[in-house]
Write a protein that holds these residues in place. Structure first.
Motif, PDB file in Angstrom:
ATOM      1  N   THR A 103     -17.772  -4.238 -10.989  1.00 46.17           N
ATOM      2  CA  THR A 103     -18.498  -3.995  -9.742  1.00 46.17           C
ATOM      3  C   THR A 103     -19.936  -3.574 -10.034  1.00 46.17           C
ATOM      4  OG1 THR A 103     -17.954  -1.630  -9.650  1.00 46.17           O
ATOM      5  CG2 THR A 103     -16.385  -3.166  -8.634  1.00 46.17           C
ATOM      6  N   ARG A 104     -20.223  -3.288 -11.322  1.00 46.43           N
ATOM      7  CA  ARG A 104     -21.537  -2.747 -11.671  1.00 46.43           C
ATOM      8  C   ARG A 104     -22.268  -3.623 -12.686  1.00 46.43           C
ATOM      9  NH1 ARG A 104     -22.203   2.692 -10.440  1.00 46.43           N
ATOM     10  NH2 ARG A 104     -24.323   2.224 -11.051  1.00 46.43           N
ATOM     11  N   TYR A 105     -23.593  -3.476 -12.726  1.00 43.03           N
ATOM     12  CA  TYR A 105     -24.400  -4.137 -13.747  1.00 43.03           C
ATOM     13  C   TYR A 105     -24.791  -3.072 -14.754  1.00 43.03           C
ATOM     14  CZ  TYR A 105     -24.579  -7.601 -10.064  1.00 43.03           C
ATOM     15  OH  TYR A 105     -24.232  -8.492  -9.085  1.00 43.03           O
ATOM     16  N   ARG A 106     -23.873  -2.767 -15.664  1.00 46.23           N
ATOM     17  CA  ARG A 106     -24.104  -1.723 -16.655  1.00 46.23           C
ATOM     18  C   ARG A 106     -24.958  -2.277 -17.792  1.00 46.23           C
ATOM     19  NH1 ARG A 106     -22.153   2.864 -13.995  1.00 46.23           N
ATOM     20  NH2 ARG A 106     -19.903   2.935 -13.913  1.00 46.23           N
ATOM     21  N   ASP A 107     -25.755  -1.411 -18.429  1.00 46.96           N
ATOM     22  CA  ASP A 107     -26.526  -1.848 -19.589  1.00 46.96           C
ATOM     23  C   ASP A 107     -25.572  -2.023 -20.770  1.00 46.96           C
ATOM     24  OD1 ASP A 107     -29.035  -1.720 -18.331  1.00 46.96           O
ATOM     25  OD2 ASP A 107     -29.127   0.445 -18.645  1.00 46.96           O
ATOM     26  N   ALA A 108     -25.772  -3.103 -21.526  1.00 50.44           N
ATOM     27  CA  ALA A 108     -24.960  -3.308 -22.734  1.00 50.44           C
ATOM     28  C   ALA A 108     -25.587  -2.474 -23.850  1.00 50.44           C
ATOM     29  CB  ALA A 108     -24.964  -4.776 -23.112  1.00 50.44           C
ATOM     30  N   VAL A 109     -24.796  -1.627 -24.472  1.00 51.41           N
ATOM     31  CA  VAL A 109     -25.326  -0.779 -25.554  1.00 51.41           C
ATOM     32  C   VAL A 109     -24.319  -0.688 -26.696  1.00 51.41           C
ATOM     33  CG1 VAL A 109     -26.911   0.721 -24.277  1.00 51.41           C
ATOM     34  CG2 VAL A 109     -24.479   1.234 -24.274  1.00 51.41           C
ATOM     35  N   THR A 110     -24.807  -0.291 -27.863  1.00 49.39           N
ATOM     36  CA  THR A 110     -23.930  -0.168 -29.035  1.00 49.39           C
ATOM     37  C   THR A 110     -23.242   1.199 -29.025  1.00 49.39           C
ATOM     38  OG1 THR A 110     -25.696   0.813 -30.314  1.00 49.39           O
ATOM     39  CG2 THR A 110     -25.507  -1.594 -30.417  1.00 49.39           C
ATOM     40  N   LYS A 111     -22.198   1.330 -29.837  1.00 51.45           N
ATOM     41  CA  LYS A 111     -21.499   2.618 -29.959  1.00 51.45           C
ATOM     42  C   LYS A 111     -22.440   3.693 -30.485  1.00 51.45           C
ATOM     43  CE  LYS A 111     -17.140   1.062 -29.213  1.00 51.45           C
ATOM     44  NZ  LYS A 111     -16.471   0.061 -30.061  1.00 51.45           N
ATOM     45  N   GLU A 112     -23.350   3.291 -31.398  1.00 52.68           N
ATOM     46  CA  GLU A 112     -24.310   4.260 -31.962  1.00 52.68           C
ATOM     47  C   GLU A 112     -25.211   4.795 -30.856  1.00 52.68           C
ATOM     48  OE1 GLU A 112     -23.809   1.126 -33.389  1.00 52.68           O
ATOM     49  OE2 GLU A 112     -22.412   2.068 -34.790  1.00 52.68           O
ATOM     50  N   SER A 113     -25.686   3.892 -29.986  1.00 56.76           N
ATOM     51  CA  SER A 113     -26.589   4.374 -28.944  1.00 56.76           C
ATOM     52  C   SER A 113     -25.824   5.203 -27.912  1.00 56.76           C
ATOM     53  CB  SER A 113     -27.399   3.243 -28.321  1.00 56.76           C
ATOM     54  OG  SER A 113     -26.587   2.464 -27.516  1.00 56.76           O
ATOM     55  N   LEU A 114     -24.531   4.938 -27.745  1.00 55.95           N
ATOM     56  CA  LEU A 114     -23.730   5.784 -26.840  1.00 55.95           C
ATOM     57  C   LEU A 114     -23.618   7.195 -27.420  1.00 55.95           C
ATOM     58  CD1 LEU A 114     -20.825   3.435 -25.700  1.00 55.95           C
ATOM     59  CD2 LEU A 114     -22.707   4.314 -24.314  1.00 55.95           C
ATOM     60  N   ALA A 115     -23.424   7.280 -28.725  1.00 54.57           N
ATOM     61  CA  ALA A 115     -23.340   8.598 -29.378  1.00 54.57           C
ATOM     62  C   ALA A 115     -24.656   9.353 -29.199  1.00 54.57           C
ATOM     63  CB  ALA A 115     -22.992   8.431 -30.847  1.00 54.57           C
ATOM     64  N   GLU A 116     -25.768   8.636 -29.306  1.00 50.63           N
ATOM     65  CA  GLU A 116     -27.087   9.264 -29.097  1.00 50.63           C
ATOM     66  C   GLU A 116     -27.234   9.755 -27.662  1.00 50.63           C
ATOM     67  OE1 GLU A 116     -29.493   6.520 -32.248  1.00 50.63           O
ATOM     68  OE2 GLU A 116     -30.155   6.428 -30.142  1.00 50.63           O
ATOM     69  N   GLU A 117     -26.786   8.932 -26.720  1.00 49.42           N
ATOM     70  CA  GLU A 117     -26.889   9.338 -25.306  1.00 49.42           C
ATOM     71  C   GLU A 117     -26.014  10.549 -25.000  1.00 49.42           C
ATOM     72  OE1 GLU A 117     -26.688   6.422 -22.198  1.00 49.42           O
ATOM     73  OE2 GLU A 117     -27.803   4.957 -23.356  1.00 49.42           O
ATOM     74  N   LEU A 118     -24.846  10.615 -25.639  1.00 55.05           N
ATOM     75  CA  LEU A 118     -23.967  11.780 -25.423  1.00 55.05           C
ATOM     76  C   LEU A 118     -24.659  13.049 -25.920  1.00 55.05           C
ATOM     77  CD1 LEU A 118     -20.561  10.177 -26.443  1.00 55.05           C
ATOM     78  CD2 LEU A 118     -21.091  11.131 -24.182  1.00 55.05           C
ATOM     79  N   ALA A 119     -25.323  12.951 -27.058  1.00 59.32           N
ATOM     80  CA  ALA A 119     -26.037  14.114 -27.616  1.00 59.32           C
ATOM     81  C   ALA A 119     -27.217  14.487 -26.720  1.00 59.32           C
ATOM     82  CB  ALA A 119     -26.512  13.805 -29.035  1.00 59.32           C
TER      83      ALA A 119
END
Ligand code: AMP
Ligand code: MG
Length: 190
Positions: free
Chosen positions: A131-147
């Motif tokens: 239902t959404r247009y989410r940005d495609a990102v890598t697992k590494e960048s997800l870890a950075e965003e969590l931090a």
């Protein structure tokens, strides 16, 4: 003055699911979905058509929608207002704060809650949400965003004086997470 819980988390942590369950589990609670409130103003002023277009607008235009949403939330008087929003937005101009000083102060949060999940869970939730247009990102960048989210959370807590809490939304545990938050808020309301 009632309770105002501001619930944040990067896209795909399952924040909206948890927030909706908290609102239905707490008598007299009202949901304030920040993105929806921004979108209403954006559609009325013909700036955007879809919620996932907003983060691509020039930051100056997003800022106007953001301020309008914050002032709508500032006027809500329910016993508990649960705000579903973001600590930061990934824009073409860089990471942009979702809760800058004036916005977070206007909303007068009593509680700040960060919802987290593992990079694997976030990646699969984003992929499953058609239902959404989410940005495609890598697992590494997800870890950075969590931090990064934890840093922005600490800033929001310091700016407002509201306590901050981090909850882990493990797959299948949404009900438990929401029930824990409801108990916490009921305790605060006593
Ligand atoms: P959501 O449905 O929670 O992903 O929110 C949809 C969109 O609303 C986000 O991608 C942002 O463009 C916008 N948004 C939500 N909360 C904020 C905020 N606090 N500041 C700026 N933009 C926001
Ligand atoms: Mg959401």
């Amino acid at each position: 003055m009632g309770l105002r819980a501001v619930v944040v988390g990067i896209p795909g942590v399952g924040k909206t699911t948890v927030v909706d369950k908290v609102v239905s589990g707490f008598e007299g609670a009202r949901l304030a979905n920040f993105g929806t409130l921004m979108l209403e103003t954006g559609i009325a002023s013909k700036v955007v058509k879809h919620r996932d277009e907003m983060r691509k607008l020039p930051v100056d235009k997003q800022r106007r929608l953001q301020k309008a949403a914050a002032s709508k939330i500032a006027k809500m008087k329910e016993k508990l207002v649960v705000v579903d929003t973001h600590l930061f937005i990934r824009t073409p101009e860089g990471f942009w704060p979702g809760l800058p000083f004036d916005v977070v102060r206007a909303m007068k949060p009593t509680h700040l809650v960060l919802v987290e999940a593992t990079p694997d869970e976030i990646a699969s939730r984003r992929a499953a949400d058609t239902t959404r247009y989410r940005d495609a990102v890598t697992k590494e960048s997800l870890a950075e965003e969590l931090a990064l989210a934890r840093s922005f959370l600490a800033a929001a807590s310091t700016l407002t004086g509201a306590p901050m809490m981090i909850v882990t939304n493990t797959q299948g545990k949404q009900d438990e997470v929401a029930a824990g938050l409801v108990r916490m808020l009921e305790g605060a309301a006593e």
